[in-house]
Design an enzyme around this catalytic site. Structure first.
Site, PDB file in Angstrom:
ATOM      1  CG  ASN A 175      -0.297  -0.084   2.466  1.00 37.31           C
ATOM      2  OD1 ASN A 175       1.009  -0.324   2.839  1.00 37.31           O
ATOM      3  ND2 ASN A 175      -1.097   0.229   3.330  1.00 37.31           N
ATOM      4  CD  GLU A 233       5.501   1.165  13.016  1.00 40.80           C
ATOM      5  OE1 GLU A 233       4.186   0.580  13.054  1.00 40.80           O
ATOM      6  OE2 GLU A 233       6.335   0.907  13.172  1.00 40.80           O
ATOM      7  CB  CYS A 257      -2.087  -0.283   8.602  1.00 39.19           C
ATOM      8  SG  CYS A 257      -0.620   0.966   8.291  1.00 39.19           S
ATOM      9  CD  GLU A 290       8.473   1.101  10.684  1.00 35.39           C
ATOM     10  OE1 GLU A 290       7.614   1.621  10.150  1.00 35.39           O
ATOM     11  OE2 GLU A 290       8.933   0.179  10.224  1.00 35.39           O
TER      12      GLU A 290
HETATM   13  C1  SIN Z   1       0.904   2.459   6.594  1.00 30.90           C
HETATM   14  O1  SIN Z   1      -0.421   1.981   6.256  1.00 30.90           O
HETATM   15  O2  SIN Z   1       1.092   0.495   6.394  1.00 30.90           O
HETATM   16  C2  SIN Z   1       1.500   2.959   6.750  1.00 30.90           C
HETATM   17  C3  SIN Z   1       0.496   4.078   6.305  1.00 30.90           C
HETATM   18  C4  SIN Z   1       1.177   5.895   6.603  1.00 30.90           C
HETATM   19  O3  SIN Z   1       2.671   5.899   6.983  1.00 30.90           O
HETATM   20  O4  SIN Z   1       0.840   6.714   6.942  1.00 30.90           O
END
Ligand code: SIN
Length: 514
Positions: A184, A285, A319, A492
């Site tokens: 993604n 994550e 996510c 992170e």
């Molecule tokens: C993710 O969906 O894994 C990361 C989303 C983000 O860094 O904003």
């Protein structure tokens, strides 16, 4: 079979983009980037390597194949680990400033090639060009940030426990890091991990998602151009079939010191078990299930704008996308009405490279079926569809607004990863918090309120790693990204991201005389 697929692709295109000729669209939507950045081999020890077979990368909007990529297996993964391990002994000797300069050059090259890198994202993952360009800015920001952080790794000098000793705490790179990334954010999830790893003095083997290897390989090309030494950054692309065996090498090889993964909680648990045998450091994550709470005191227009941004970023496939909307009774109808209007005017489905598109396809048909299943389940349990509600052929799903949603519905229990916006009505702050926290996930949470006491109460009570207060999109390289509960381990970005790749070594300097 091939001609059946082609006919079906044409049928899908026609359904999703009515009124346009298929040939015009196929011509219009072909991937066209500079040849140097369209890499299709693995990248090990500074060399492009082939594998015994290839696997196809497809444009999720059309189903058309856009490239064939080397299907690396466990042997190539092991070769990459060995190469990273060898390179570690020289890379860790570079001064922090030398590593910083190389990361900065890599950042500059990403910026220079942002258009082509964005096209790769749009064609392999379906994102709109606007979002892909934003991802390249986000992705490169991690290289910039960690090029700066590389020089700010400090140890400690601690007050000793006896007069004849001095105590120092040194920070040292852990070694080889396996980096397993999702589709993604095919570029940014690599740089968020690799920027930190390289800054710390670690070397890496990246296994990009099966659907989106092209962005990772383009990053490898630019790493080489930036002068990052051979073996420091390796990429082993592979198909869905080879993923378990490649993943196993990356999580179990004794030469690997650390595993960093972004993806589902279910896969994260498998990798954690594999990494446990050799007691590796891990950073995970994992899944999210973000609540988005609108209190009566909220500014409705801002809440609607935040909901649109948070829910429909990347067609709902992040996510940290809001998954459950909790709206207080007093403001509920007003909010829902304005949200529906915003969806009507702002959302347009289509191919990501069409400048009019705001919502691309989902990554594949299975993802679209999951959203469809959640909609069907919710409706069967009493939810009302106010907008959308249908899966179109292929992996397109109409942006969908549901009201009369209750906590027994699948969409309020599982991460959706799609453009479904379910609204639950609530009466009190306690009730909203109880619903929001009734989840095994705890990645992000959002709420809209203008009551300052409520803002502090709710921020402190939400069981998540990241909170957006009157903001729908909060990710940035300066801030820590990560969750609590089963949303993961570690952080992170921010000043903390580099710590995942560092060990603390205690040095006791004894026998001193006065
Ligand atoms: C993710 O969906 O894994 C990361 C989303 C983000 O860094 O904003």
């Amino acid at each position: 079979m091939r001609s059946f697929c082609l006919l079906r692709t044409r049928y899908l295109l026609h359904q999703v983009f009515p009124g346009q000729s298929i040939t015009t669209m196929q011509r219009k939507y072909s991937l066209n980037v500079c040849a140097q950045l369209l890499r299709t081999q693995g990248y090990i020890d500074g060399h492009w390597i082939s594998a015994a077979s290839t696997f196809p990368v497809v444009d999720p909007a059309t189903g058309e194949e856009i490239a064939k990529v080397a299907d690396c297996g466990p042997a190539e993964a092991k070769q990459a680990v060995d190469s990273a391990h060898k390179a570690f002994y020289t890379w860790k000797q570079y001064t922090a400033k030398e590593r910083s300069v190389l990361l900065r050059k890599w950042f500059d090259l990403l910026t220079l090639h942002k258009e082509d890198l964005a096209k790769l994202i749009t064609f392999e993952c379906g994102k709109t060009m606007k979002e892909s360009l934003a991802e390249i800015a986000y992705s490169s920001s991690f290289l910039e940030w960690f090029s700066e952080q590389a020089r700010r790794v400090y140890g400690d000098i601690v007050q000793p426990n006896t007069r004849d000793r001095r105590i120092l705490l040194l920070k040292q790179p852990v070694g080889v890091a396996s980096v397993i990334t999702p589709w993604n954010f095919p570029s940014a999830m690599i740089t968020r991990k690799v920027g930190a790893a390289l800054a710390a003095g670690c070397t890496v083997v990246v296994k990009p998602a099966e659907d989106t290897p092209l962005s990772a390989l383009a990053l490898a090309e630019l790493a080489g151009q930036a002068g990052i030494p051979a073996g420091v950054f390796n990429v082993v692309p592979c198909s869905r079939e080879k993923t378990p065996s490649v993943g196993e090498v990356l999580c179990t090889d004794p030469l690997v010191a650390m595993v960093s993964f972004t993806g589902s909680t279910a896969t994260g648990k498998i990798l954690l078990k594999q990494a446990a045998d050799t007691v590796k450091k891990t950073s995970m994550e994992l899944g999210g299930h973000a609540p988005f709470i609108v209190f009566d005191s909220a500014d409705v227009d801002k809440a609607v704008a935040g909901a649109m941004a948070s829910k429909f970023r990347n067609s709902g496939q992040t996510c940290v996308c809001s998954n459950r909307f909790l709206v207080q009774n007093g403001i509920h109808d007003h909010f829902v009405k304005k949200l529906g209007q915003a969806m009507d005017t702002e959302l347009r489905l289509g191919h990501g490279s069409d400048p009019n598109t705001t919502q691309g396809p989902l990554i594949n048909v299975r993802a679209a079926q999951k959203v469809e299943n959640q909609i069907t389940d919710a409706v069967s349990r009493g939810a009302t569809v106010l907008r959308g509600g249908k899966r179109l052929d292929g992996s397109f799903v109409q942006p969908t607004l549901l009201v009369d949603v209750t906590t027994d519905m699948l969409c309020t229990q599982q991460e959706t990863f799609g453009p479904l916006l379910p609204v639950i009505r609530f009466n009190t702050e306690e009730e909203a918090l109880a619903i929001a926290n009734a989840s095994q996930m705890g990645l992000a949470g959002y709420f809209y309120s203008q009551d300052i006491s409520q803002i502090w109460r709710v921020t402190e009570a939400l069981e998540v790693g990241m909170v957006g207060v009157n903001e729908g999109i909060i990710s940035t390289s300066e801030a820590s990204f990560g969750g609590v509960k089963q949303s993961g381990l570690g952080r992170e970005g921010s000043k903390y991201g580099i710590d995942e790749y560092l060990d603390v070594k205690y040095m006791c300097f004894g026998g001193l005389t006065h």
